[in-house]
Design a protein around this motif. Sequence first.
Motif, PDB file in Angstrom:
ATOM      1  N   ILE A 199      44.986  42.073  46.231  1.00 30.71           N
ATOM      2  CA  ILE A 199      45.804  42.684  45.104  1.00 30.71           C
ATOM      3  C   ILE A 199      47.180  42.847  45.773  1.00 30.71           C
ATOM      4  N   LEU A 200      48.035  43.123  44.797  1.00 28.58           N
ATOM      5  CA  LEU A 200      49.535  43.632  45.399  1.00 28.58           C
ATOM      6  C   LEU A 200      49.537  45.241  45.003  1.00 28.58           C
ATOM      7  N   TYR A 201      48.873  45.816  43.884  1.00 29.61           N
ATOM      8  CA  TYR A 201      49.129  46.986  43.781  1.00 29.61           C
ATOM      9  C   TYR A 201      48.567  47.807  44.850  1.00 29.61           C
ATOM     10  N   PRO A 202      49.184  49.043  45.246  1.00 32.08           N
ATOM     11  CA  PRO A 202      48.856  49.562  46.586  1.00 32.08           C
ATOM     12  C   PRO A 202      48.149  50.854  46.201  1.00 32.08           C
ATOM     13  N   LYS A 214      33.433  50.779  45.156  1.00 29.04           N
ATOM     14  CA  LYS A 214      34.003  50.980  43.924  1.00 29.04           C
ATOM     15  C   LYS A 214      35.346  51.511  43.594  1.00 29.04           C
ATOM     16  N   VAL A 215      35.909  52.352  44.441  1.00 28.31           N
ATOM     17  CA  VAL A 215      37.022  53.127  44.112  1.00 28.31           C
ATOM     18  C   VAL A 215      37.873  53.242  45.458  1.00 28.31           C
ATOM     19  N   CYS A 216      39.084  52.945  45.672  1.00 31.56           N
ATOM     20  CA  CYS A 216      39.959  53.168  46.823  1.00 31.56           C
ATOM     21  C   CYS A 216      41.446  53.513  46.273  1.00 31.56           C
ATOM     22  N   TRP A 217      41.982  54.444  47.170  1.00 30.28           N
ATOM     23  CA  TRP A 217      43.358  55.122  47.022  1.00 30.28           C
ATOM     24  C   TRP A 217      44.296  54.056  47.411  1.00 30.28           C
ATOM     25  N   LEU A 218      43.848  53.178  48.108  1.00 28.10           N
ATOM     26  CA  LEU A 218      44.842  52.078  48.633  1.00 28.10           C
ATOM     27  C   LEU A 218      44.219  50.848  48.410  1.00 28.10           C
ATOM     28  N   GLY A 219      44.777  50.558  47.035  1.00 26.42           N
ATOM     29  CA  GLY A 219      43.926  49.195  46.340  1.00 26.42           C
ATOM     30  C   GLY A 219      44.225  48.021  47.319  1.00 26.42           C
ATOM     31  N   SER A 220      45.347  47.764  47.764  1.00 33.54           N
ATOM     32  CA  SER A 220      45.612  46.707  48.257  1.00 33.54           C
ATOM     33  C   SER A 220      45.053  46.279  49.596  1.00 33.54           C
ATOM     34  N   LYS A 221      44.466  47.238  50.060  1.00 28.48           N
ATOM     35  CA  LYS A 221      43.691  47.350  51.334  1.00 28.48           C
ATOM     36  C   LYS A 221      42.161  46.976  51.066  1.00 28.48           C
ATOM     37  N   VAL A 222      41.759  46.646  50.135  1.00 27.51           N
ATOM     38  CA  VAL A 222      40.256  46.453  49.904  1.00 27.51           C
ATOM     39  C   VAL A 222      39.976  45.563  48.730  1.00 27.51           C
ATOM     40  N   GLY A 249      51.096  48.163  26.089  1.00 26.04           N
ATOM     41  CA  GLY A 249      51.977  47.319  26.813  1.00 26.04           C
ATOM     42  C   GLY A 249      51.555  46.759  28.013  1.00 26.04           C
ATOM     43  N   ILE A 250      51.658  45.807  28.311  1.00 27.04           N
ATOM     44  CA  ILE A 250      51.471  45.170  30.043  1.00 27.04           C
ATOM     45  C   ILE A 250      52.606  45.841  30.938  1.00 27.04           C
ATOM     46  N   CYS A 251      51.898  46.636  31.919  1.00 28.64           N
ATOM     47  CA  CYS A 251      52.683  47.250  32.925  1.00 28.64           C
ATOM     48  C   CYS A 251      52.816  46.424  34.017  1.00 28.64           C
ATOM     49  N   GLY A 252      53.769  46.719  34.751  1.00 28.66           N
ATOM     50  CA  GLY A 252      53.889  46.007  36.226  1.00 28.66           C
ATOM     51  C   GLY A 252      52.641  46.203  36.936  1.00 28.66           C
ATOM     52  N   SER A 253      52.185  47.473  36.908  1.00 33.25           N
ATOM     53  CA  SER A 253      51.042  47.814  37.667  1.00 33.25           C
ATOM     54  C   SER A 253      49.746  46.928  37.238  1.00 33.25           C
ATOM     55  N   ASP A 254      49.773  46.544  35.919  1.00 34.20           N
ATOM     56  CA  ASP A 254      48.593  45.566  35.524  1.00 34.20           C
ATOM     57  C   ASP A 254      48.842  44.212  36.183  1.00 34.20           C
ATOM     58  N   VAL A 255      50.208  43.833  36.203  1.00 35.28           N
ATOM     59  CA  VAL A 255      50.507  42.598  36.550  1.00 35.28           C
ATOM     60  C   VAL A 255      50.194  42.550  38.158  1.00 35.28           C
ATOM     61  N   HIS A 256      50.526  43.788  39.095  1.00 35.18           N
ATOM     62  CA  HIS A 256      50.272  43.732  40.497  1.00 35.18           C
ATOM     63  C   HIS A 256      48.863  44.059  40.905  1.00 35.18           C
ATOM     64  N   MET A 257      47.947  44.396  39.788  1.00 31.76           N
ATOM     65  CA  MET A 257      46.739  44.428  40.153  1.00 31.76           C
ATOM     66  C   MET A 257      45.982  42.926  39.922  1.00 31.76           C
ATOM     67  N   ALA A 258      46.569  42.217  39.076  1.00 33.28           N
ATOM     68  CA  ALA A 258      45.726  40.751  38.947  1.00 33.28           C
ATOM     69  C   ALA A 258      46.930  39.681  39.904  1.00 33.28           C
ATOM     70  N   GLN A 259      47.861  40.311  40.611  1.00 33.40           N
ATOM     71  CA  GLN A 259      48.571  39.527  41.504  1.00 33.40           C
ATOM     72  C   GLN A 259      48.087  39.499  42.783  1.00 33.40           C
ATOM     73  N   THR A 260      48.087  38.427  44.003  1.00 31.82           N
ATOM     74  CA  THR A 260      47.635  38.437  45.132  1.00 31.82           C
ATOM     75  C   THR A 260      48.722  38.016  46.095  1.00 31.82           C
ATOM     76  N   ASP A 261      48.268  38.571  47.473  1.00 35.44           N
ATOM     77  CA  ASP A 261      49.172  37.858  48.692  1.00 35.44           C
ATOM     78  C   ASP A 261      48.470  36.799  49.038  1.00 35.44           C
ATOM     79  N   GLU A 262      49.105  36.092  50.299  1.00 36.71           N
ATOM     80  CA  GLU A 262      48.595  34.781  50.448  1.00 36.71           C
ATOM     81  C   GLU A 262      46.987  34.935  51.019  1.00 36.71           C
ATOM     82  N   GLU A 263      46.501  36.295  51.231  1.00 37.75           N
ATOM     83  CA  GLU A 263      45.070  36.204  51.630  1.00 37.75           C
ATOM     84  C   GLU A 263      44.262  36.546  50.548  1.00 37.75           C
ATOM     85  N   GLY A 264      44.886  36.753  49.313  1.00 39.72           N
ATOM     86  CA  GLY A 264      43.982  37.028  47.931  1.00 39.72           C
ATOM     87  C   GLY A 264      43.911  38.320  47.716  1.00 39.72           C
TER      88      GLY A 264
END
Length: 395
Positions: free
Chosen positions: A81-84, A26-34, A64-79
Amino acid sequence: MKAVRLHAKWDPRPGFKPGPKDVEGKVCWLGSKVWRYPEVRVEQVPEPKITKPTQVLIKVKACGICGSDVHMAQTDEEGYILYPGLTGFPTTLGHEFSGIVVEAGPEAINRRTNKRFEPGEPVTAEEMFWCGHCRPCADGYPNHCENLHEMGFDVDGAFAEYIVLESKYLWSLKELEGVYEGDRLFMAGSLVEPTSVAYNAVIERGGGIRPGDNVVILGGGPIGLAAVAILKRAGAAKVILSEPSATRRNIAKQLGADVVIDPTKENFVEAVLDSTNGMGAKLYLEATGLPQIVWKDIEEVIWRARGINATVVIVARADAKIPLTGEVFQVRRAQIVGSQGHSGHGNFPRVISLMATGMDMTKIISKTVSIDEIPEYIKRLQTDKELVKVTMLNP
């Protein structure tokens, strides 16, 4: 009602160990890890209702669209999310917003009047929901609340038609009436949150400047551009922005930048030293999110500059190591500080007052769109750097 929702799969990276505040699935403080395979879509959700006497129902007018919104929807090569940072999906995105009070509970107090909120009051809100009773909150650091929740990150946000919030997070925009007309009032109000992030970074965490100091801002996104405006009004002699996009450099000039650098065509270090007569800057703001690329230049200009006592403020979120050389900071008596969030220390009301007295941040809004267009523009902002701020307007 319509809402822009992000869904993602909980699939921790190999070796990841949940922290004490993470909630499995449900919730993680290190979003890009899970979180993996994000999907943003417009959905129908129930209209929120007031359930507590301290809550306020708000009709969302702008978000407004924030960079955080963009990075929550954007992924690395393994799929992944970029937002940490702190994330919990599915959730309604959006946290840079303004709107109009529709209904207020009997204990929902308006700081402007010290009385109950009245329908029709224009408002904005902090996106960091601090508890007020943990040790960091008690010490005056709500941005680092031990029980933190964040609007649009792990609780439902403002890319919607309505939102219900606790009154303690709300700030009146009444001061902007008569200065900004019609939709522009709400466009300006939606920029209070990101501008307060910049204010917190350069004034509170960075320690501010003395009139006549030089400053350098790396990165001309919304936070970097807000820092340009704030520091020029704070009395900086030279506000220097480094940014590859010509569009963003031009906006920076409109907001008060004295020198703009295209780091893809100019030598950043030489340009900073030349424009400051070799003295360098008192404050450097790292707002690129690319420390692995820009840090060596920050260190070189600090090392070669005749001035000492520089402060480097890290405001951009990045899951990347900084290639730090301690000797530079020891010999040049420099320091590094981190800055997260926007709450506390009167940041919001001060930013609203700045906006009311001539600091027009609506210049950074490139385009206004409908709620149905938000998923498209969250995707476009991953690559289109000619867009600075895209803002949803509700009728």
